[in-house]
Design a protein around this motif. Structure first.
Motif, PDB file in Angstrom:
ATOM      1  N   SER A  24       0.946  -1.156  -0.057  1.00 11.92           N
ATOM      2  CA  SER A  24       0.081   0.046   0.107  1.00 11.92           C
ATOM      3  C   SER A  24       0.705   1.350   0.183  1.00 11.92           C
ATOM      4  CB  SER A  24      -0.896  -0.176   1.309  1.00 11.92           C
ATOM      5  OG  SER A  24      -0.267   0.220   2.446  1.00 11.92           O
ATOM      6  N   MET A  25       2.322   1.188   0.135  1.00 13.34           N
ATOM      7  CA  MET A  25       2.891   2.258   0.316  1.00 13.34           C
ATOM      8  C   MET A  25       3.151   2.847  -1.169  1.00 13.34           C
ATOM      9  SD  MET A  25       5.516   1.177   3.025  1.00 13.34           S
ATOM     10  CE  MET A  25       5.263   1.771   4.743  1.00 13.34           C
ATOM     11  N   ASP A  26       2.930   2.041  -2.133  1.00  8.31           N
ATOM     12  CA  ASP A  26       3.244   2.713  -3.533  1.00  8.31           C
ATOM     13  C   ASP A  26       2.281   1.911  -4.527  1.00  8.31           C
ATOM     14  OD1 ASP A  26       4.364   3.601  -6.032  1.00  8.31           O
ATOM     15  OD2 ASP A  26       6.267   2.496  -5.683  1.00  8.31           O
ATOM     16  N   ARG A  27       1.358   2.631  -4.810  1.00  7.87           N
ATOM     17  CA  ARG A  27       0.300   2.200  -5.954  1.00  7.87           C
ATOM     18  C   ARG A  27       0.510   3.193  -7.047  1.00  7.87           C
ATOM     19  NH1 ARG A  27      -3.913   1.525  -1.574  1.00  7.87           N
ATOM     20  NH2 ARG A  27      -3.819  -0.565  -1.169  1.00  7.87           N
ATOM     21  N   ARG A  28       0.609   2.235  -7.949  1.00  6.64           N
ATOM     22  CA  ARG A  28       0.716   3.051  -9.556  1.00  6.64           C
ATOM     23  C   ARG A  28      -0.403   2.748 -10.572  1.00  6.64           C
ATOM     24  NH1 ARG A  28       7.358   2.789 -10.220  1.00  6.64           N
ATOM     25  NH2 ARG A  28       7.707   3.313  -8.195  1.00  6.64           N
ATOM     26  N   THR A  29      -0.689   3.610 -11.334  1.00  7.54           N
ATOM     27  CA  THR A  29      -1.551   3.163 -12.564  1.00  7.54           C
ATOM     28  C   THR A  29      -1.030   3.014 -13.686  1.00  7.54           C
ATOM     29  OG1 THR A  29      -3.323   4.467 -11.317  1.00  7.54           O
ATOM     30  CG2 THR A  29      -3.826   4.134 -13.618  1.00  7.54           C
ATOM     31  N   ALA A  30      -1.316   1.935 -14.451  1.00  8.55           N
ATOM     32  CA  ALA A  30      -0.798   1.811 -15.797  1.00  8.55           C
ATOM     33  C   ALA A  30      -1.720   1.168 -16.669  1.00  8.55           C
ATOM     34  CB  ALA A  30       0.514   0.752 -15.883  1.00  8.55           C
ATOM     35  N   ASP A  31      -2.176   1.905 -17.642  1.00  7.42           N
ATOM     36  CA  ASP A  31      -3.051   1.514 -18.539  1.00  7.42           C
ATOM     37  C   ASP A  31      -4.599   1.255 -17.820  1.00  7.42           C
ATOM     38  OD1 ASP A  31      -1.342   1.307 -20.905  1.00  7.42           O
ATOM     39  OD2 ASP A  31      -0.817  -0.624 -20.423  1.00  7.42           O
ATOM     40  N   GLY A  32      -4.711   2.268 -17.263  1.00  7.74           N
ATOM     41  CA  GLY A  32      -6.092   2.238 -16.355  1.00  7.74           C
ATOM     42  C   GLY A  32      -6.241   1.061 -15.157  1.00  7.74           C
ATOM     43  N   THR A  33      -5.017   0.369 -14.846  1.00  2.26           N
ATOM     44  CA  THR A  33      -5.053  -0.673 -14.027  1.00  2.26           C
ATOM     45  C   THR A  33      -4.182  -0.131 -12.826  1.00  2.26           C
ATOM     46  OG1 THR A  33      -5.432  -2.331 -15.569  1.00  2.26           O
ATOM     47  CG2 THR A  33      -4.703  -2.910 -13.428  1.00  2.26           C
ATOM     48  N   GLU A  34      -4.729  -0.176 -11.698  1.00  2.00           N
ATOM     49  CA  GLU A  34      -3.931   0.135 -10.598  1.00  2.00           C
ATOM     50  C   GLU A  34      -3.209  -1.140  -9.901  1.00  2.00           C
ATOM     51  OE1 GLU A  34      -5.168   1.517  -6.077  1.00  2.00           O
ATOM     52  OE2 GLU A  34      -5.570   3.002  -7.812  1.00  2.00           O
TER      53      GLU A  34
END
Length: 125
Positions: A24-34
């Motif tokens: 939970s310390m690093d969430r990223r979004t790529a192509d609309g997916t978290e």
């Protein structure tokens, strides 16, 4: 695994509680997916850049759900003042995580640790 800080021993466990905390310390979004990237990011940043803040994150999260509870500030103070070899501690933590059931497959798939040669288990019906 455990760590002793100020003569007090704290258990460190690679558990699902650890994964929830570190991811939970690093969430990223790529192509609309978290995607949760906390584990991978913490290891890469500590190992490849020497940023000890990420080692603090790893150790603190490894204590999730354990007693006694390890305060983040205690880990920071330990690394600042008491730890004689932070790099060796980091390597020990990475090795521990690379063998833990909840982490090892992800770390292999993400290229963080090399896959070790293992014997093929025999399966019987």
């Amino acid at each position: 695994m455990e760590i002793t800080i100020n003569n007090k021993t704290y258990p460190l466990k690679a558990s699902f509680a650890f994964l929830k905390k570190i991811e939970s310390m690093d969430r990223r979004t790529a192509d609309g997916t978290e995607m949760d990237m906390g584990l991978v990011n913490a290891i890469v940043m500590a190992r490849d850049t020497g940023d000890m803040r990420y080692l603090v994150d790893l150790i603190w999260a490894l204590n999730a759900g354990q007693k006694p509870v390890l305060e983040r500030s205690a880990v920071e103070s330990y690394l600042e003042d008491e730890c004689e070899d932070p790099e060796a501690l980091l390597n020990e933590v990475i090795d521990f995580l690379s063998r833990a059931n909840v982490c090892k497959l992800r770390l292999k798939k993400m290229g963080i640790v090399k896959e070790q040669a293992t014997e093929n288990p025999s399966l019987s019906a």
